[in-house]
Design an enzyme around this catalytic site. Sequence first.
Site: not given
Length: 249
Positions: A9, A11, A94, A96, A166, A172, A212
């Site tokens: 991904n 992003k 996701h 985010e 996730e 991240g 990660s």
Amino acid sequence: MRKQIVAGNWKMNNDLAQTEALITELKKQTKTSNAAVMVAPTFTNLWQAYQSLKGSNIEVIAQNMHFAKNGAYTGEVSASMLKSVGVNTVILGHSERREYFNETDDMLAKKVDAALESGMNIIFCFGEVLEDRKSGNHEKVVEEQIKNALFHLDSSSFFNIVLAYEPVWAIGTGETATPEQAQDMHAFIRKTLANKYGANVAETVSILYGGSVKPNNAQEIFSKPDVDGGLIGGASLNAEDFFAIANAF
Ligand code: 13P
């Protein structure tokens, strides 16, 4: 047999030139993975990426889409638009998107329906935040996210759905869930699926881990029986690291 998958991904990273440069590096990687390998560039670079990777073993997928077929939704992209540039798989849900763009379970259920109606495959993401993990609510939160967005579907829809756990606290941050934490949650997800759809569906749906994942931890995570691969953020922006991960089974 469940499919092993490693998806990158990207992003909101890489303009057109950077996308082309990364794809050139990806194409140089000679060790082909046994897993299905996918990359998700930003919308503006999907067509170029699709053209450049045509004929390779790498599938180009999208990071998001809208649920409407078309219309007055300024700034949005539909399933048919994605399909028209060669994209047949979309990441939905996701964290985010949930956090910064207010995507709710209801909205995601509509997106899931729209993608399936268009014949697309879905990588459906979910995961708990740190407070849920600390308070021991992580399984309940994940169960709700899955139920609310997916449990209106019939079992045959799951042929086109891959799940991606996730944990938000591991995205991240450099902090990975331990392989045991990932395995425990993946087993719980499979049990949740089995309770609703039966063992057959539960055993055939691929469940990816994301958060990660790096070349130095991928093998241990992927070795767990209920982990079928990964959804990779930061490390997917480096071709060598990404392929090291894709070959970590
Ligand atoms: P990182 O691998 O950078 O933690 O990102 C994971 C992710 O969000 C993939 O969708």
